[in-house]
Design a protein around this motif. Structure first.
Motif, PDB file in Angstrom:
ATOM      1  N   ARG A  72     -30.153  -7.073  10.013  1.00 63.09           N
ATOM      2  CA  ARG A  72     -30.353  -5.873   9.195  1.00 63.09           C
ATOM      3  C   ARG A  72     -30.467  -6.265   7.728  1.00 63.09           C
ATOM      4  NH1 ARG A  72     -25.969  -1.663  10.225  1.00 63.09           N
ATOM      5  NH2 ARG A  72     -27.217  -1.339  12.119  1.00 63.09           N
ATOM      6  N   LEU A  73     -31.541  -5.809   7.111  1.00 64.22           N
ATOM      7  CA  LEU A  73     -31.761  -5.998   5.676  1.00 64.22           C
ATOM      8  C   LEU A  73     -31.508  -4.671   4.974  1.00 64.22           C
ATOM      9  CD1 LEU A  73     -32.876  -7.596   3.187  1.00 64.22           C
ATOM     10  CD2 LEU A  73     -35.143  -6.752   3.856  1.00 64.22           C
ATOM     11  N   THR A  74     -30.710  -4.688   3.925  1.00 60.62           N
ATOM     12  CA  THR A  74     -30.371  -3.478   3.172  1.00 60.62           C
ATOM     13  C   THR A  74     -30.630  -3.718   1.692  1.00 60.62           C
ATOM     14  OG1 THR A  74     -28.624  -2.925   4.761  1.00 60.62           O
ATOM     15  CG2 THR A  74     -28.554  -1.820   2.623  1.00 60.62           C
ATOM     16  N   ILE A  75     -31.334  -2.805   1.058  1.00 64.39           N
ATOM     17  CA  ILE A  75     -31.592  -2.872  -0.383  1.00 64.39           C
ATOM     18  C   ILE A  75     -31.148  -1.559  -1.006  1.00 64.39           C
ATOM     19  CG2 ILE A  75     -33.324  -3.183  -2.186  1.00 64.39           C
ATOM     20  CD1 ILE A  75     -35.051  -4.669  -0.158  1.00 64.39           C
ATOM     21  N   ASN A  76     -30.317  -1.629  -2.042  1.00 63.16           N
ATOM     22  CA  ASN A  76     -29.772  -0.443  -2.706  1.00 63.16           C
ATOM     23  C   ASN A  76     -30.204  -0.376  -4.163  1.00 63.16           C
ATOM     24  OD1 ASN A  76     -28.153   0.077  -0.398  1.00 63.16           O
ATOM     25  ND2 ASN A  76     -26.535  -1.245  -1.200  1.00 63.16           N
ATOM     26  N   MET A  77     -30.286   0.830  -4.663  1.00 66.52           N
ATOM     27  CA  MET A  77     -30.365   1.057  -6.105  1.00 66.52           C
ATOM     28  C   MET A  77     -29.466   2.230  -6.439  1.00 66.52           C
ATOM     29  SD  MET A  77     -33.338   2.334  -8.708  1.00 66.52           S
ATOM     30  CE  MET A  77     -32.879   4.038  -8.416  1.00 66.52           C
ATOM     31  N   ARG A  78     -28.560   2.032  -7.374  1.00 67.63           N
ATOM     32  CA  ARG A  78     -27.661   3.086  -7.828  1.00 67.63           C
ATOM     33  C   ARG A  78     -27.844   3.265  -9.333  1.00 67.63           C
ATOM     34  NH1 ARG A  78     -22.838   5.206  -5.830  1.00 67.63           N
ATOM     35  NH2 ARG A  78     -22.864   3.626  -4.171  1.00 67.63           N
ATOM     36  N   ALA A  79     -27.958   4.513  -9.771  1.00 65.84           N
ATOM     37  CA  ALA A  79     -28.161   4.812 -11.189  1.00 65.84           C
ATOM     38  C   ALA A  79     -27.065   5.747 -11.677  1.00 65.84           C
ATOM     39  CB  ALA A  79     -29.533   5.432 -11.419  1.00 65.84           C
ATOM     40  N   ASP A  80     -26.391   5.341 -12.737  1.00 67.86           N
ATOM     41  CA  ASP A  80     -25.442   6.213 -13.431  1.00 67.86           C
ATOM     42  C   ASP A  80     -26.253   7.023 -14.446  1.00 67.86           C
ATOM     43  OD1 ASP A  80     -23.611   7.341 -15.218  1.00 67.86           O
ATOM     44  OD2 ASP A  80     -22.178   5.724 -14.954  1.00 67.86           O
ATOM     45  N   TRP A  85     -29.164   8.448 -19.112  1.00 73.90           N
ATOM     46  CA  TRP A  85     -29.861   9.548 -19.767  1.00 73.90           C
ATOM     47  C   TRP A  85     -28.928  10.536 -20.440  1.00 73.90           C
ATOM     48  CZ3 TRP A  85     -33.306  10.823 -14.909  1.00 73.90           C
ATOM     49  CH2 TRP A  85     -34.267   9.826 -14.776  1.00 73.90           C
ATOM     50  N   GLY A  86     -27.634  10.319 -20.338  1.00 78.15           N
ATOM     51  CA  GLY A  86     -26.699  11.271 -20.909  1.00 78.15           C
ATOM     52  C   GLY A  86     -26.453  12.483 -20.037  1.00 78.15           C
ATOM     53  N   TRP A  87     -26.864  12.415 -18.746  1.00 81.90           N
ATOM     54  CA  TRP A  87     -26.639  13.501 -17.793  1.00 81.90           C
ATOM     55  C   TRP A  87     -25.200  13.390 -17.287  1.00 81.90           C
ATOM     56  CZ3 TRP A  87     -30.380  14.692 -13.105  1.00 81.90           C
ATOM     57  CH2 TRP A  87     -29.908  15.822 -12.445  1.00 81.90           C
ATOM     58  N   GLN A  88     -24.321  14.145 -17.873  1.00 84.07           N
ATOM     59  CA  GLN A  88     -22.897  13.983 -17.638  1.00 84.07           C
ATOM     60  C   GLN A  88     -22.522  14.247 -16.178  1.00 84.07           C
ATOM     61  OE1 GLN A  88     -20.503  16.221 -20.344  1.00 84.07           O
ATOM     62  NE2 GLN A  88     -18.564  15.422 -19.569  1.00 84.07           N
ATOM     63  N   GLY A  89     -21.776  13.294 -15.599  1.00 86.52           N
ATOM     64  CA  GLY A  89     -21.230  13.447 -14.253  1.00 86.52           C
ATOM     65  C   GLY A  89     -22.222  13.291 -13.129  1.00 86.52           C
ATOM     66  N   ALA A  90     -23.425  12.777 -13.403  1.00 80.71           N
ATOM     67  CA  ALA A  90     -24.462  12.694 -12.375  1.00 80.71           C
ATOM     68  C   ALA A  90     -24.762  11.248 -12.004  1.00 80.71           C
ATOM     69  CB  ALA A  90     -25.741  13.390 -12.833  1.00 80.71           C
ATOM     70  N   SER A  91     -25.125  11.019 -10.746  1.00 83.71           N
ATOM     71  CA  SER A  91     -25.539   9.705 -10.280  1.00 83.71           C
ATOM     72  C   SER A  91     -26.580   9.856  -9.176  1.00 83.71           C
ATOM     73  CB  SER A  91     -24.341   8.899  -9.767  1.00 83.71           C
ATOM     74  OG  SER A  91     -23.674   9.589  -8.718  1.00 83.71           O
ATOM     75  N   PHE A  92     -27.358   8.794  -8.993  1.00 81.02           N
ATOM     76  CA  PHE A  92     -28.442   8.793  -8.005  1.00 81.02           C
ATOM     77  C   PHE A  92     -28.355   7.509  -7.201  1.00 81.02           C
ATOM     78  CE2 PHE A  92     -32.749   7.396  -6.846  1.00 81.02           C
ATOM     79  CZ  PHE A  92     -33.168   8.470  -6.081  1.00 81.02           C
ATOM     80  N   PHE A  93     -28.691   7.611  -5.900  1.00 79.84           N
ATOM     81  CA  PHE A  93     -28.601   6.443  -5.021  1.00 79.84           C
ATOM     82  C   PHE A  93     -29.749   6.479  -4.034  1.00 79.84           C
ATOM     83  CE2 PHE A  93     -27.146   4.520  -1.008  1.00 79.84           C
ATOM     84  CZ  PHE A  93     -26.723   3.271  -1.451  1.00 79.84           C
ATOM     85  N   ILE A  94     -30.354   5.318  -3.777  1.00 79.28           N
ATOM     86  CA  ILE A  94     -31.373   5.193  -2.743  1.00 79.28           C
ATOM     87  C   ILE A  94     -31.140   3.887  -2.007  1.00 79.28           C
ATOM     88  CG2 ILE A  94     -33.061   4.167  -4.322  1.00 79.28           C
ATOM     89  CD1 ILE A  94     -35.249   5.612  -2.646  1.00 79.28           C
ATOM     90  N   GLN A  95     -31.309   3.914  -0.682  1.00 80.44           N
ATOM     91  CA  GLN A  95     -31.055   2.741   0.149  1.00 80.44           C
ATOM     92  C   GLN A  95     -32.157   2.609   1.201  1.00 80.44           C
ATOM     93  OE1 GLN A  95     -27.942   2.578   3.446  1.00 80.44           O
ATOM     94  NE2 GLN A  95     -26.952   1.283   1.905  1.00 80.44           N
ATOM     95  N   GLN A 131     -25.894  13.052  -6.844  1.00 79.68           N
ATOM     96  CA  GLN A 131     -24.504  13.518  -6.861  1.00 79.68           C
ATOM     97  C   GLN A 131     -24.136  14.021  -8.256  1.00 79.68           C
ATOM     98  OE1 GLN A 131     -20.969  11.627  -4.667  1.00 79.68           O
ATOM     99  NE2 GLN A 131     -20.850  10.699  -6.685  1.00 79.68           N
ATOM    100  N   GLN A 132     -23.383  15.133  -8.284  1.00 74.85           N
ATOM    101  CA  GLN A 132     -22.974  15.739  -9.549  1.00 74.85           C
ATOM    102  C   GLN A 132     -21.491  16.089  -9.493  1.00 74.85           C
ATOM    103  OE1 GLN A 132     -24.892  16.692 -12.568  1.00 74.85           O
ATOM    104  NE2 GLN A 132     -22.733  16.722 -13.157  1.00 74.85           N
ATOM    105  N   HIS A 133     -20.761  15.678 -10.518  1.00 73.60           N
ATOM    106  CA  HIS A 133     -19.357  16.057 -10.684  1.00 73.60           C
ATOM    107  C   HIS A 133     -19.277  17.246 -11.643  1.00 73.60           C
ATOM    108  CE1 HIS A 133     -17.268  12.567  -8.776  1.00 73.60           C
ATOM    109  NE2 HIS A 133     -18.447  12.012  -8.987  1.00 73.60           N
ATOM    110  N   PHE A 134     -18.438  18.221 -11.291  1.00 71.93           N
ATOM    111  CA  PHE A 134     -18.202  19.382 -12.139  1.00 71.93           C
ATOM    112  C   PHE A 134     -16.714  19.459 -12.478  1.00 71.93           C
ATOM    113  CE2 PHE A 134     -21.880  20.440  -9.524  1.00 71.93           C
ATOM    114  CZ  PHE A 134     -22.788  20.931 -10.452  1.00 71.93           C
ATOM    115  N   PHE A 135     -16.421  19.982 -13.655  1.00 74.34           N
ATOM    116  CA  PHE A 135     -15.025  20.188 -14.070  1.00 74.34           C
ATOM    117  C   PHE A 135     -14.224  18.883 -13.947  1.00 74.34           C
ATOM    118  CE2 PHE A 135     -16.476  23.979 -11.631  1.00 74.34           C
ATOM    119  CZ  PHE A 135     -16.807  24.770 -12.732  1.00 74.34           C
TER     120      PHE A 135
END
Length: 384
Positions: A72-80, A85-95, A131-135
């Motif tokens: 199994r080959l797995t490639i990830n990219m995670r972005a804070d 970009w200053g998008w508070q509490g947000a993250s993106f992930f692709i695999q 993904q988004q964090h609130f409060f």
């Protein structure tokens, strides 16, 4: 860019073991040379790659069982997104994942899947979510293509075991491949949280997941998998408990030949850390025997990091997983239960290469009268 194919590492004969070893050794040297310092500053965008190759030797006891290999080959990219970009509490992930090989379960007939690397062959975008964090961290929302076990019902202290039923109770028939979902997690305190997951379950209609396409859209609200889980930690966080219920909506085939509109079940998961080196887990699962092949599940085990003082990062583990077969009058099972006993030893050989040896004894594999089987398995993983 490195590429890995079954032609480069053939899997049809015992020679594949030597060639897998060569592939993994070369990759281990390359990736170890590219390793970055552990204290490096977190980046706004991070990439990861791992390549796992496993081989199960010819099982002892199973009639006509043969050796199997898989990769199994797995490639990830995670972005804070807050850092980028200053998008508070947000993250993106692709695999992305590419899986090739023959399932070891096809050789011994077990129902619990003794090797988590066993899967139908696929080449796909495995997960992609926002993904988004609130409060602060009180509310977390994750939307996208998600694998349910990445958020629900997986014991933390079972993560190094090879057996798939250590990752989640096999009675959870709502567990499917990664699919489009909406996940909500509310954590009012450090000790308590509750999570809700709503997943498309088009796979229940035989939908093909083995493509690059997302495909699983919410076409029919009757085809949904639902998870509701309460989590509680105590003993200063050393003990953690998960209590959950699930429901799979849609047409389900019963053993009596009729169909049923949905089914539900429950599970309980316990993790306990004795200290920084030793941890244990236990789990229970329940399902309806009129539609589920498995009605009850019990699993338990432990892992010990640094069992040898000369090798402080090695991990030794032992586990057992027992499932009870449906006793429905029309169910085909001749045995009451299948039990898998597992012992493993995992060794980091370089900062980027790990080798694991695993031995499992499967009692009553499949519940249809198949011979008991003793299965040795090895796995190598390169990651960076």
């Amino acid at each position: 860019m490195l590429s890995f194919t079954s032609k480069g590492c053939p899997m049809n004969t015992f020679r594949s073991i030597l060639r897998y070893g060569l592939c993994l050794s070369v990759l281990g040297v390359v990736t170890a040379a590219q390793a970055v310092a552990d204290d490096a500053e977190p980046q706004a965008v991070e990439f990861g790659l791992s390549y796992a190759a496993g081989h199960s030797f010819e099982p002892f006891g199973a009639a006509d069982g043969d050796s199997t290999s898989k990769q199994r080959l797995t490639i990830n990219m995670r972005a804070d997104l807050e850092q980028a970009w200053g998008w508070q509490g947000a993250s993106f992930f692709i695999q992305y994942q590419n899986h090739r090989g023959v399932s070891g379960g096809s050789e011994i007939g077990d129902i619990q899947v003794y090797d988590g690397l066993d899967d139908p062959e696929y080449d796909r975008i495995h997960m992609v979510w926002l993904q988004q964090h609130f409060f602060g961290d009180t509310l977390r929302v994750k939307l996208g293509k998600v694998e349910p076990k990445s958020e629900f019902f997986a014991p933390a202290n079972a993560r190094h075991h090879l057996g798939f039923s250590t990752e989640r109770s096999p009675t959870i028939i709502a567990q499917g491949p990664p699919s489009l979902s909406a996940n909500f997690f509310y954590q009012p305190s450090d000790q308590f949280s509750i999570g809700l997951g709503i997943y498309d379950a088009a796979w229940n209609r035989g939908f093909d997941e083995n493509t690059f396409n997302f495909n699983n859209v919410f076409e029919d609200l009757d085809d949904l998998a639902l998870f509701l889980e309460a989590r509680y930690s105590f003993n200063s966080g050393h003990t953690r408990m998960r209590l959950g219920v699930w429901r799979l909506d849609g047409a389900l085939n019963r053993f009596d030949g009729l169909t049923e509109n949905g089914s539900e079940g429950a599970y309980l998961v316990l993790d306990h850390d004795f200290n920084e080196q030793v941890g244990m887990y236990a789990q229970l699962g329940f399902a309806d025997g009129s539609v589920s092949a498995l009605t009850h599940h019990f699993g338990a085990g432990f892992q010990w990091t640094g069992v040898l003082s000369a090798r402080p990062d090695d991990i030794f583990g032992v586990g057992v997983s027992r499932v009870s077969f449906s006793d429905d009058f029309n169910a085909p099972f001749t045995d009451d239960a299948e039990t898998a006993y597992e012992v493993f030893y995992k060794m980091p050989l370089t900062p980027r290469f790990e080798f694991q040896a695993d031995l499992q004894f499967i009692d009553n594999p499949g519940g249809l009268g198949a011979s008991d089987a003793l299965v040795p398995t090895i796995r190598g993983t390169v990651s960076f």
